[in-house]
Each structure stands twice: as structure tokens, then as C-alpha cells.
Design an enzyme around this catalytic site. Structure first.
Site, PDB file in Angstrom:
ATOM      1  CE  LYS A   1     -14.045   2.410  24.733  1.00 45.02           C
ATOM      2  NZ  LYS A   1     -13.644   4.027  24.737  1.00 45.02           N
TER       3      LYS A   1
ATOM      4  CB  SER B   1     -14.506   5.193  28.100  1.00 44.76           C
ATOM      5  OG  SER B   1     -13.915   5.338  26.898  1.00 44.76           O
TER       6      SER B   1
ATOM      7  CB  SER C   1     -11.505   7.394  26.474  1.00 40.19           C
ATOM      8  OG  SER C   1     -12.587   7.802  27.223  1.00 40.19           O
TER       9      SER C   1
END
Length: 569
Positions: free
Chosen positions: A108, A190, A214
Site C-alpha cells: 500500500k 482504504s 481498511s
């Protein structure tokens, strides 16, 4: 975090029986790589059917093909192929380092990598910043022989830049992450790019982060495995923070074994993150061979699970909508020898949980206090991170907010008649706290943490009708969305700092997968992997994305079940 999305509320299922997948997964050097797992790939590496460099090139090619439509990857590592080649040479000369040797992994874009890939949390504000070193997670992945393929897209600043006007999975740098099953539908949470990259076959596996939902929620809507570890199981050093009180780092993968391999690699004590010493203090192992915990359906024989009916199963939209499918899973579990206990309810659940979907019960003392300490955490965490960058034009939270105010506060139409408002309302709330840590901060954090922890612990210690005390192996929770309401199954373990896993069990008429979650006490990852993999082996649900509506430009997303825009009965 998941939001009630903005936009024109028009229903567009657009899933047709005669649809042809425009992006079938091509063979790689003659080898089928669609939905492939790590053990199979290692077998191909060993036999010479495939090299890491070839596999990495195939993923780079597929990212190049799909990313203009799905925006799941924010940047490819320009050195990925040379890294893969050097790992191929090392394999021939001295053998593999372990199961991740030569495996292409996406991280990420809030997980720092000290290479040519920029770490920006999806923000143009950090485009010219330089991190001082690898995050602990990235360093461990390299040590274990993984190929860091690049950074996955995310909801900007991991969902913390804005709350009111926001499209889930959107970042200024990466654009709108799309769902590979149906691009008009949301990605949820997210770590959207991490989860969707896995199910889109753009990488072998990925690493996400979670403050609240998330990791779990994007895995739910991608139909893959997500593991949210106990806070402190994995170091957050070098991860752009949302809340150091609750942040954790965990894997997205197609199988529990693949996810466990990743967790094996990244867990352990780190002197740069004091939370990683919690395992020592609690008496738990600081590191475990989580892949050894992977089991088949026979592990369910005699296993005891609770069903916290009140709120989580009784009224949340996804649980109600998909109840027949969940009941079928429960029947399969019981037939395999599992023992299920209904009404293992969580005390004060209606103070902790919105009765219809994701989030705290609105405007309760719990929800207002949660905002208080999370905003303080956001201010202080980002301020410290920015100040610690090797080079950056932005060195403080105030400077970041000023940049957003100048460059990122705009309103515009983005196709299909929707209005996208890009602002920083949550940053403004955090700035109003000035990062002050006072008695109110500690009371708010302690109250929410202890109440959530006690709620899960109480539910795991079930008292039957005869007064017998039964220690449960886990709590089963719905991982399902419906309409504007997303799954509720993240807030309590997030606040309690407890682990949770999710596995896919079905798909709705809009082609979005939904899943089943399991909660356990702190540092119970091995147990959750054992029983999660056992249920997964029993159900064996996997969906293959057909990339419906891949060319949509709508931001945000089409709704499902428009009746749910009214409060469900």
C-alpha cells in the site's frame, strides 16, 4: 473506513449473461497464473517452468493493461525486474530463502520503501518527499526474498483526509480505485488497491493497513482473504500513520496459506515501534509460524463459535440481505462438527455499533469521544512522520493542511452527473485539536478501548442455559454490505486492538462478493487462521472477476438495493 457515498442515486446493475470478460488472464511463459497460489508458483520456479523475472514481467504487463480502467496500482517499481532476476540467480546458486522468494508483492502507498517508488499515501503533497529508510515491513519482505513490485492505490491518507465529502478508494495521485467484479460498485476501505490488485491478478499478494476496517472491508468486496493482526503483531515503523493507537499492517491474499506466509514474514518485535513489545508483556509469542496453523475442514470438529445476534446479525443491512447464504454456511459448519452458540451478545453493543452498518453509534458519547482521540492521534502521527522524512517540502501537519487548502479544495463534475467534492474536512477537525494530549484524550481512548475489549471477551466466554461456562474459539460476524451501509464487522476489534479475519462465502446480484468474519482475543492470529482456513476449505467459494462496466467514469458508485437508503426495518 467506509463512507456513505455522494452522487446521483440511480440503479445500474448492468450485469449481462452475454458479457465477455475483456481482460482474461493470459498464460505466463505458457503457465496458467490466474488465481495461482504461492506454493504452486514455487513449484514452477523449482521445475524451471517459470522464473521470478518472467512472472514479474507478466504482472507488469497486466498492470499496464488494466490500470487505466481500475486504478489499483499507483506506481510500479522500475527495478522490479532486475530484483526478480537477481533472486532467480540466487535461487540457482544457493536455493530459495523461503516461500516468498521471488514472489511479486504490492505494498500500500503508505508503507515506506526506500527505493525509486515514492511513498505518498496517495497525496500529491508528498510527491517530492524522500523517506529515510524502508519501513520495517518492507525491510522484512526484502529479507524474505519478496519482489516489491510497487505501491497499490488507496483512499488518500488511508481515509483520514476527509469524512463528509469523500469517495472510497479515491486518491488525488492514483485516481478512483475500481472494483474488478463490477466497476460501478465500491471497493470499501482504504486498502482498496491492495485488495483489488490481488483479485485482479496483478500480483501474487499484497500488504494493506487498517485503523478501522481498511484490511477487512476491501478484502470483503474483493472476495479474498484478509487478516487484520493484533495491534503490535506487526511494526508500524515507516508506515504513514492514521492512529498509532489502532493502526496495524496485514496481508491480502487469495488463500489463507498465502496470507499466513506474508504474516510469517512481517511479524515480530521492532525497536522502532513500542507496540510490538506487547506480545512479550502479554506472554504471547512475538512471532509464530502462522502457515503451520492452516487447516482443512476437519479442524471444525468440536470447534465452538459464537453468533453475536444483537445488532451485528439482527439489523445490519448486509447481514439481513444475505441471511439465507450465511445460514447455509452455518449449516455446513455444523455438519462438519462445529458447535454454534446463538446470542453470544456483546454488552453495550448499541453504544459501540451503528445498528444498520459500518461505524460507531452516531452522536453517542462513545462516538464523540472516539473522534476526539482519533483526531489527536492523526495530528500527532502525521506531524511526527512528516518531520522525520529525509527530504520534503512539507514538514508538519499545519504545512500539510495549508498545502491541501491551496491545492486540493475544489469542486467539479466527474462524469455521469455526479459531483465530486475534494476537501480536507477531517484534517480540519484534527488540526482543531492541536495534538493536545490531555485527560480527555486518555479517558476517551481508554473508555472506547476497554469497552470494546470487554465486549468481545465477554461474548467469547459464553454461559449456556444451564449456567455452564463455555470458552469459544471465535465469534462469527457478517462481512457484507448492502445499499449505502457497509459491514459493521471492524469497529470493535479495531478499538480493542484485537485480530480478525475475513473469508469469501458468496456474491450478490451486482457481482460483489461478501464474506464471513471471525473475531478472537489479542494475539490469536494462529487460531483465527486455523478456523478461517477450515471454513474456507469447507465453503470453497471463489469468484472470478468479469470486469463489468470496466469503462465507467462515474464517481462515486452506483448504489445497490435503493430501498436501503431509507433506514431498514
Amino acid at each position: 473506513m467506509s463512507r456513505v457515498l455522494l452522487g446521483v442515486m440511480t440503479l445500474s446493475c448492468a450485469v449481462h449473461a452475454d458479457w465477455t470478460n475483456p481482460f482474461p488472464v493470459k498464460k505466463c511463459n505458457g503457465v496458467v497464473i490466474e488465481d495461482i497460489d504461492i506454493d504452486t508458483v514455487q513449484g514452477y520456479f523449482t521445475s524451471g517452468l517459470l522464473t521470478s523475472q518472467q512472472l514479474t514481467q507478466c504482472y507488469v504487463d497486466r498492470i499496464t493493461l488494466l490500470n487505466p480502467y481500475f486504478h489499483t496500482v499507483i506506481e510500479i517499481n522500475p527495478d522490479a525486474l532486475s530484483i526478480a532476476s537477481s533472486l532467480d540467480t540466487e535461487r540457482l546458486e544457493s536455493g530459495p530463502r523461503g516461500p516468498l522468494h521471488g514472489i511479486p508483492i504490492l505494498t500500500k502507498d503508505n508503507i515506506a520503501t526506500a527505493d525509486k517508488v515514492r511513498t505518498t499515501a496517495g497525496s500529491l503533497a508528498l510527491l517530492n518527499s524522500t523517506v529515510p529508510r524502508d519501513s520495517h515491513v518492507a525491510a522484512l519482505l526484502r529479507l524474505n526474498g519478496a519482489v516489491l513490485l510497487g505501491h497499490a492505490n488507496l483512499a488518500e491518507f488511508a481515509d483520514y483526509i476527509a469524512y463528509d465529502d469523500y469517495s472510497e478508494g479515491y486518491s488525488d495521485r492514483g485516481g478512483q480505485t475500481r472494483n474488478c467484479f463490477n466497476a460501478t460498485q465500491q471497493t470499501s476501505g482504504s486498502s482498496s488497491g491492495s485488495a483489488q490488485s490481488v483479485v485482479c491478478n496483478l500480483c501474487m499478494a499484497a500488504i494493506g493497513t487498517e485503523t478501522d476496517g481498511s484490511i477487512l472491508l476491501p478484502a470483503m468486496h474483493a472476495g479474498i482473504i484478509g487478516i487484520k493482526p493484533t495491534v503490535g503483531r506487526v511494526s508500524r515503523a515507516g508506515v504513514i500513520p492514521g492512529s498509532l493507537s489502532q493502526d496495524t499492517v496485514g496481508p491480502h491474499a487469495r488463500t489463507f496459506r498465502d496470507a499466513a506466509y506474508l504474516l510469517d514474514a512481517i511479524s515480530g518485535v521492532d525497536a522502532r515501534d513500542n507496540a510490538t513489545f506487547r506480545a512479550l508483556l502479554s506472554g504471547a509469542s512475538t512471532h509464530a509460524n502462522f502457515s503451520d496453523a492452516v487447516a482443512n475442514a476437519s479442524a471444525l470438529r468440536g470447534a465452538k463459535f459464537g453468533i453475536p445476534w444483537d445488532v451485528l446479525w439482527s439489523s445490519t443491512a448486509g447481514a439481513v440481505t444475505h441471511r439465507p447464504a450465511f445460514l447455509d454456511v452455518f449449516r455446513q459448519m455444523e455438519a462438519a462438527g462445529a458447535i454454534l452458540y446463538n446470542n453470544t451478545n456483546i454488552p453495550r453493543i448499541r453504544e459501540l455499533q451503528d445498528p444498520y452498518g459500518w461505524g460507531d453509534a452516531l452522536d453517542t458519547p462513545m462516538e464523540l469521544w472516539a473522534r476526539t482521540y482519533l483526531h489527536v492521534d492523526l495530528y500527532n502521527g502525521l506531524d511526527e512522520y512528516l518531520n522525520g522524512l529525509e527530504s520534503s517540502p512539507i514538514r508538519s501537519f499545519e504545512e500539510l493542511l495549508a498545502w491541501e487548502d491551496t491545492n486540493n479544495a475544489s469542486t467539479g463534475a466527474l462524469g455521469g452527473g455526479e459531483i465530486w467534492v475534494s476537501g480536507a474536512d477531517n484534517f480540519l477537525r484534527a488540526n482543531a485539536t492541536h495534538g493536545v494530549i490531555d485527560e480527555g484524550y486518555y479517558l476517551a481512548k481508554l473508555w472506547r478501548h476497554e469497552l470494546s475489549k470487554a465486549g468481545i471477551d465477554t461474548a467469547l466466554t459464553h454461559i449456556d442455559a444451564d449456567g455452564n461456562l463455555i470458552q469459544l474459539d471465535g465469534l462469527l460476524v457478517p462481512m457484507a454490505g448492502a445499499g449505502p451501509y457497509d459491514s459493521p464487522s471492524s469497529g470493535l476489534p479495531a478499538a480493542a486492538h484485537y485480530p480478525a479475519v475475513t473469508l469469501p462465502v458468496g456474491q450478490d446480484p451486482w457481482q460483489l462478493p461478501f464474506g464471513l468474519g471471525i473475531w478472537g482475543p489479542e494475539f490469536s492470529e494462529a487460531q483465527l487462521i486455523r478456523f478461517g482456513s477450515a471454513i474456507d476449505d469447507l465453503v470453497r467459494w471463489r469468484g472470478r472477476p468479469q470486469h463489468y462496466n470496466y469503462d465507467t467514469t462515474k464517481i462515486p458508485f452506483d448504489p445497490r438495493w435503493p430501498g436501503f437508503f431509507d433506514t431498514p426495518a
